[in-house]
Design an enzyme around this catalytic site. Structure first.
Site, PDB file in Angstrom:
ATOM      1  N   HIS A  54       0.842  -1.191   0.000  1.00 12.34           N
ATOM      2  CA  HIS A  54       0.000   0.000   0.000  1.00 12.34           C
ATOM      3  C   HIS A  54       0.881   1.246   0.000  1.00 12.34           C
ATOM      4  O   HIS A  54       2.098   1.148   0.171  1.00 12.34           O
ATOM      5  CB  HIS A  54      -0.950   0.000   1.208  1.00 12.34           C
ATOM      6  CG  HIS A  54      -0.262   0.063   2.537  1.00 12.34           C
ATOM      7  ND1 HIS A  54      -0.050  -1.045   3.341  1.00 12.34           N
ATOM      8  CD2 HIS A  54       0.273   1.110   3.217  1.00 12.34           C
ATOM      9  CE1 HIS A  54       0.574  -0.686   4.440  1.00 12.34           C
ATOM     10  NE2 HIS A  54       0.791   0.616   4.397  1.00 12.34           N
TER      11      HIS A  54
HETATM   12  P1  TYD Z   1      -1.014  -2.666   7.591  1.00 10.53           P
HETATM   13  O1  TYD Z   1      -0.652  -1.220   7.769  1.00 10.53           O
HETATM   14  O2  TYD Z   1      -1.568  -3.086   6.264  1.00 10.53           O
HETATM   15  O3  TYD Z   1       0.264  -3.564   7.929  1.00 10.53           O
HETATM   16  P2  TYD Z   1       1.585  -3.806   7.040  1.00 10.53           P
HETATM   17  O4  TYD Z   1       1.864  -2.578   6.247  1.00 10.53           O
HETATM   18  O5  TYD Z   1       2.643  -4.099   8.054  1.00 10.53           O
HETATM   19  O6  TYD Z   1       1.342  -4.998   6.176  1.00 10.53           O
HETATM   20  O7  TYD Z   1      -2.006  -3.053   8.761  1.00 10.53           O
HETATM   21  C1  TYD Z   1      -2.454  -4.376   8.976  1.00 10.53           C
HETATM   22  C2  TYD Z   1      -3.734  -4.310   9.773  1.00 10.53           C
HETATM   23  O8  TYD Z   1      -3.516  -3.713  11.050  1.00 10.53           O
HETATM   24  C3  TYD Z   1      -4.829  -3.500   9.099  1.00 10.53           C
HETATM   25  O9  TYD Z   1      -6.056  -4.155   9.319  1.00 10.53           O
HETATM   26  C4  TYD Z   1      -4.836  -2.177   9.851  1.00 10.53           C
HETATM   27  C5  TYD Z   1      -4.343  -2.562  11.232  1.00 10.53           C
HETATM   28  N1  TYD Z   1      -3.541  -1.504  11.843  1.00 10.53           N
HETATM   29  C6  TYD Z   1      -4.068  -0.787  12.919  1.00 10.53           C
HETATM   30  O10 TYD Z   1      -5.201  -1.029  13.373  1.00 10.53           O
HETATM   31  N2  TYD Z   1      -3.307   0.195  13.484  1.00 10.53           N
HETATM   32  C7  TYD Z   1      -2.070   0.499  13.036  1.00 10.53           C
HETATM   33  O11 TYD Z   1      -1.415   1.415  13.591  1.00 10.53           O
HETATM   34  C8  TYD Z   1      -1.533  -0.244  11.930  1.00 10.53           C
HETATM   35  C9  TYD Z   1      -0.164   0.048  11.401  1.00 10.53           C
HETATM   36  C10 TYD Z   1      -2.301  -1.231  11.365  1.00 10.53           C
END
Ligand code: TYD
Length: 140
Positions: A54
């Site tokens: 993303h």
């Molecule tokens: P995501 O940012 O997509 O993780 P990565 O980039 O490490 O793959 O987040 C994964 C899940 O966690 C998504 O459902 C959103 C949630 N999340 C939160 O609730 N709070 C946060 O601060 C973060 C970073 C993610």
């Protein structure tokens, strides 16, 4: 670094010899924004795991690999690069509009992230074609 809005960040590193190392991050000093959120990622024992996929519209982040290693792939509208994250005190600043993935985790990998804002679902761009449009629009 060749991807827009990305650059390496070096933290203060104090080598205490046989007593270990001390590494320091400070908001608005070596981290180039006021830190509003800190999160970490661990338990990356699945070698096939891929995280990220993303970009953000406004959020600024600095990522560190504080144990083990992984590969951070960064992309803007024109350039793509891979960075091997393996030094605990050298991270990557990632501004808005950067498509990023994290992969090739070592089993003991721990990722530490400082973010400029609280979590907000609406700041995410999870659709790659939408990211391309956003990045080409020159919006940062
Ligand atoms: P995501 O940012 O997509 O993780 P990565 O980039 O490490 O793959 O987040 C994964 C899940 O966690 C998504 O459902 C959103 C949630 N999340 C939160 O609730 N709070 C946060 O601060 C973060 C970073 C993610």
């Amino acid at each position: 670094m060749k991807v827009r809005n990305c650059r390496p960040i070096n933290l203060k590193f104090i080598n205490d010899g046989v007593d270990g190392n001390l590494v320091v991050a400070e908001g608005s000093r070596n981290i180039p924004f006021d830190i509003k959120r800190v999160y970490f990622i661990n338990n990356l024992s699945n070698k096939e795991a891929i995280r990220g996929k993303h970009a953000h519209k406004k959020l600024k982040q600095v990522l560190f690999c504080i144990n083990g290693s992984f590969v951070l792939t960064l992309e803007d509208s024109e350039n793509k690069e891979e960075v091997l994250m393996s030094k605990s005190h050298t991270g990557v600043y990632m501004g808005p509009g950067v498509w990023h993935t994290m992969s090739a985790f070592s089993p003991n990998c721990v990722i530490l992230v400082f973010a400029s804002d609280h979590y907000g679902k609406s700041d995410y761009i999870r659709d790659y074609p939408k990211f391309r449009m956003f990045a080409k629009g020159g919006q940062r």
